[in-house]
Design an enzyme around this catalytic site. Structure first.
Site, PDB file in Angstrom:
ATOM      1  N   HIS A   1      -4.879  -5.355  -1.272  1.00 26.56           N
ATOM      2  CA  HIS A   1      -5.788  -5.121  -0.146  1.00 26.56           C
ATOM      3  C   HIS A   1      -6.891  -6.183  -0.121  1.00 26.56           C
ATOM      4  O   HIS A   1      -8.081  -5.889  -0.207  1.00 26.56           O
ATOM      5  CB  HIS A   1      -6.411  -3.725  -0.263  1.00 26.56           C
TER       6      HIS A   1
ATOM      7  N   GLU B   1      -1.846  -3.019  -7.761  1.00 22.73           N
ATOM      8  CA  GLU B   1      -3.049  -3.287  -6.985  1.00 22.73           C
ATOM      9  C   GLU B   1      -3.572  -1.949  -6.499  1.00 22.73           C
ATOM     10  O   GLU B   1      -2.843  -0.943  -6.506  1.00 22.73           O
ATOM     11  CB  GLU B   1      -2.744  -4.222  -5.807  1.00 22.73           C
TER      12      GLU B   1
ATOM     13  N   SER C   1       0.835  -1.192   0.000  1.00 24.05           N
ATOM     14  CA  SER C   1       0.000   0.000   0.000  1.00 24.05           C
ATOM     15  C   SER C   1       0.878   1.253   0.000  1.00 24.05           C
ATOM     16  O   SER C   1       1.695   1.447  -0.895  1.00 24.05           O
ATOM     17  CB  SER C   1      -0.953  -0.040   1.206  1.00 24.05           C
TER      18      SER C   1
END
Length: 301
Positions: free
Chosen positions: A273, A203, A109
């Site tokens: 995630h 992602e 992230s």
């Protein structure tokens, strides 16, 4: 590209929170898990601090991270969570101590910023789950189990089922990437990700579909897609449509953005995630095979 070696029992792992604040119990759970595996855990001095949405002030978060970068005996730095805040401290960090005493950086992230920085310095890192997602029992989480297996040098390949949007082919190249929004935000900065002749992993989370389309077009217009050796798409989680539908799913948007290229593409890789967030060795040369039957990803330790 320098790759840190597998960890040994008794090795020191530092845990820091360079971005969002995190509940104390999450850190204590992570510490318990790692100590049960015979690692020694060192916590950042300010890891339990709170400063608005952040785990302490920029100065204190940077100080904790710098301590771990410079620590001669720390073999891995585990980031507690993402959120937002890493970009606020990246230019406050010095990596000369890290280069003398390299270690494995772990996270995903918002931690993509640090992965990109280390890639510029020719050091590998690990896109993997973080303490915010740890459970006390390893068997409750395949992501955590795979992380601990990776740390011990037990994982060198993956095999997943075919997805109907995949594009077949094979390649072998360095793996780079992380969170798509972060990658795009680094364009035209000192930390811009080099994707030329590389396999790119992306992602993302909680984006409007039109914004995802914008991000993919940004990659395309900046030349980040034209010279790829392959593309891996992980979780595109909780994507949002507008009152007027965009007309395509997240995966369809991505497929359209790369349709003119010939490199192999895989969708629905278990990373990001999502519950299945398998470790990906960024900076390593990986072999990438996509067929009508399955997908294989492998590398050498």
């Amino acid at each position: 590209m320098f790759q840190p070696s597998a960890l040994k029992k008794g090795d020191k792992i530092g845990i820091v929170a360079p971005a969002g604040k995190i509940a104390k119990q999450k850190i204590l759970t992570a510490q318990k898990v790692l100590e049960s595996l015979s690692y020694e855990v060192i916590l950042g001095k300010h890891i339990f601090d709170e400063h608005h949405i952040f785990a302490g002030t920029d100065k204190d978060r940077a100080k904790d991270f710098q301590f771990m970068l410079d620590h001669e005996e720390v073999k891995a730095i585990l980031c507690a969570r993402g959120g937002y805040g890493s970009i606020r401290i990246i230019d406050k960090l010095r990596f000369d101590g890290f280069e003398k005493h390299p270690k494995l950086l772990i996270g995903f992230s918002d931690i993509t910023i640090f992965h990109a920085r280390l890639n510029h310095l020719h050091f590998g890192s690990l896109h993997a789950t973080m303490p915010i997602n740890f459970t006390e029992n390893l068997t409750d989480s395949s992501s955590l189990q795979k992380l601990t297996d990776y740390l011990e040098g037990k994982i060198t390949n993956y095999q997943i089922p075919h997805h109907n949007l995949n594009r077949s082919g094979s390649s072998e190249a360095e793996l780079v990437g992380g969170n798509l929004s972060i990658i795009c935000s680094l364009n035209a900065t000192d930390y811009e990700l080099n994707t030329h002749n590389r396999i790119l992993f992306i992602e993302d989370l909680n984006e409007d579909l039109y914004h995802l389309d914008r991000l993919m077009l940004s990659l395309k217009l900046s030349g980040k897609l034209a010279h790829l050796e392959g593309l891996i798409i992980g979780g595109m989680s909780d994507m949002k449509d507008g009152e007027t539908p965009f007309g395509k799913t997240a995966y369809e948007i991505i497929k359209e953005s790369v349709q003119e290229y010939n490199f192999p593409v895989i969708f629905d890789f278990p990373a990001g995630h999502i519950d299945e967030n398998w470790p990906l060795p960024l900076g390593k040369k990986v072999k990438f095979e996509v067929s009508e039957k399955d997908v294989k990803l492998s590398w050498k330790n």
